[in-house]
Design a protein around this motif. Structure first.
Motif, mmCIF file in Angstrom:
data_model
loop_
_atom_site.group_PDB
_atom_site.id
_atom_site.type_symbol
_atom_site.label_atom_id
_atom_site.label_comp_id
_atom_site.label_asym_id
_atom_site.label_seq_id
_atom_site.Cartn_x
_atom_site.Cartn_y
_atom_site.Cartn_z
ATOM 1 N N ASP A 1 8.117 -60.351 9.094
ATOM 2 C CA ASP A 1 9.089 -61.441 9.021
ATOM 3 C C ASP A 1 8.757 -62.309 7.813
ATOM 4 N N THR A 2 9.458 -62.044 6.709
ATOM 5 C CA THR A 2 9.256 -62.828 5.486
ATOM 6 C C THR A 2 10.432 -63.768 5.236
ATOM 7 N N GLY A 3 11.149 -64.122 6.291
ATOM 8 C CA GLY A 3 12.365 -64.894 6.105
ATOM 9 C C GLY A 3 13.479 -63.970 5.656
ATOM 10 N N GLY A 4 14.253 -64.375 4.673
ATOM 11 C CA GLY A 4 15.376 -63.571 4.219
ATOM 12 C C GLY A 4 14.987 -62.490 3.238
ATOM 13 N N GLY A 5 14.026 -61.654 3.580
ATOM 14 C CA GLY A 5 13.582 -60.579 2.703
ATOM 15 C C GLY A 5 13.174 -59.379 3.522
ATOM 16 N N LEU A 6 12.604 -58.374 2.859
ATOM 17 C CA LEU A 6 12.127 -57.180 3.548
ATOM 18 C C LEU A 6 10.732 -56.833 3.060
ATOM 19 N N CYS A 7 9.831 -56.627 4.000
ATOM 20 C CA CYS A 7 8.477 -56.130 3.722
ATOM 21 C C CYS A 7 8.101 -55.213 4.869
ATOM 22 N N THR A 8 7.725 -53.976 4.559
ATOM 23 C CA THR A 8 7.234 -53.059 5.583
ATOM 24 C C THR A 8 5.920 -52.438 5.115
ATOM 25 N N ILE A 9 5.023 -52.255 6.063
ATOM 26 C CA ILE A 9 3.717 -51.659 5.774
ATOM 27 C C ILE A 9 3.482 -50.546 6.779
ATOM 28 N N THR A 10 3.127 -49.368 6.278
ATOM 29 C CA THR A 10 2.904 -48.196 7.118
ATOM 30 C C THR A 10 1.456 -47.743 7.007
ATOM 31 N N ALA A 11 0.842 -47.476 8.156
ATOM 32 C CA ALA A 11 -0.480 -46.842 8.216
ATOM 33 C C ALA A 11 -0.303 -45.507 8.923
#
Length: 377
Positions: free
Chosen positions: A63-73
């Motif tokens: 949850d970065t506000g109005g953006g997108l961030c995804t992290i995969t392990a």
């Protein structure tokens, strides 16, 4: 069978998977029967901890506000160390994506693949700061140039690490054929679509930048997650049946490069110029995640959310990183924001609505919020 909350469902699924080998696309068939658990957290605790088990794939939509961030392990291959992918790096304000990288990827561990879907600052905003602290083995980007501070910092960081030996897959200078699969530990991530510029149809400047978004499909244990960036498939004034632009291109070639996925991030934060009906039908998602925030764009829109519901996605399997948000309440314009979970007058803060995806080696999928919803600002 399905039920609300900690519900289960059981179904037979036959999917095609594709891998590009030596320039040719090789098809193999995967058949399985599985039971998946999907959770909506109202209190902390459906998914204990934030790290994946040894044989489990873990994705966090931050949850970065109005953006997108995804992290995969992803689990390592044959007992080796896990592999890591970042797909988009959040809004230029805040540090939520940076903090999540610090939490999920061990210090000293390289990022195996760093994908930035397109050049907007709400998708690459924290990328340069991440690369100040971390090394990446490979980058995948559109190559579309911008004059923004966020893009310049990101481009300089990639150029620096490429000079130190990282692989820079810049679509403007090093085209990647759609269907190309990249190993990610015991998982694989496939380049579904992406362009250095959009020339196929007439679009506004901002729509052009969105249409070229890199779309990736992550596969593990016969299950898939689709990352869609800000891709578009209709115009804001179109009816629900419109099927255009980048999403149509992907649908038209989905027999060769499958879109089918169990979980997906909704295009353009749930904007009404994405999530076309044809695109949803080709993907057939069970769970959808809207990465949105309180930023006056009124995302996710009721139009986009309604198309997922009409396609059979259950309400309890639709997640948003702006729980409680009420942008319509503070606006005199058209009331277009999806009102599910709205708290009148609420301005949702960032950082309290992260969503986790876990895929076990037996194909069991769980999706849920990391914790309880936070207070309004």
């Amino acid at each position: 069978m399905t039920s609300r909350g900690n519900g289960t469902y059981k179904r037979d699924i036959n999917t095609d998977a594709f891998r590009q080998v030596g320039g040719a696309i090789v098809t193999y068939r995967v058949s399985f029967l599985s039971k998946s658990t999907l959770c909506i957290l109202s209190l902390a605790g459906c998914l204990a901890g934030t790290q994946a088990q040894a044989d489990e794939l873990y994705v966090r939509v931050v949850d970065t506000g109005g953006g997108l961030c995804t992290i995969t392990a992803a689990p390592g291959q044959d007992g080796s160390s896990p592999a890591y992918m970042i797909y988009d790096a959040g809004h230029w304000t805040g540090s939520d994506c940076i903090n999540a990288v610090r939490e999920i990827i061990p210090r000293g561990q390289a990022i195996d693949l760093f994908v930035v879907s397109h050049s907007d600052g709400d998708h690459l905003g924290q990328a340069a700061a991440i690369l100040d602290r971390r090394k990446a083995k490979a980058f995948l980007r559109t190559g579309f140039k911008r004059d923004t501070a966020s893009w310049k910092k990101w481009n300089a960081a990639v150029t620096r690490q490429a000079g130190e030996g990282a692989r820079d897959l810049n679509l403007a200078t090093a085209p990647v054929p759609p269907g190309t699969a990249f190993p990610l530990g015991a998982a694989a991530v496939t380049f579904v679509a992406g362009w250095p510029d959009w020339t196929m149809t007439s679009l506004s400047t901002s729509e052009r930048r969105n249409a070229i978004s890199i779309v990736m499909r992550l596969d593990y244990a016969g299950r898939s997650v689709l990352f869609t960036g800000d891709t578009i498939g209709k115009r804001l004034g179109d009816g629900d049946g419109a099927c255009k632009d980048a999403e149509k291109v992907m649908v038209d070639r989905s027999a060769e490069i499958p879109l089918r996925a169990d979980v997906m991030t909704a295009p353009h934060h749930g904007g009404n110029n994405g999530s076309s009906r044809c695109f949803i039908d080709a993907i057939q998602p069970t769970s959808v995640i809207f990465s949105a925030g309180s930023d006056d764009h009124k995302h996710p829109t009721s139009g986009a959310a309604g198309r997922y519901l009409a396609a059979g996605v259950r309400l309890e399997n639709m997640f948003r990183t702006d729980r409680g948000d009420d942008e319509d309440g503070s606006s005199s314009g058209p009331k277009t924001e999806w009102d599910h979970g709205r708290r009148p007058g609420c301005t949702d803060g960032r950082g309290d609505d992260d969503v986790e995806i876990r895929i076990q080696s037996n194909g069991r999928v769980s999706v849920g919020y990391m914790g309880p919803d936070g207070p309004c600002r």
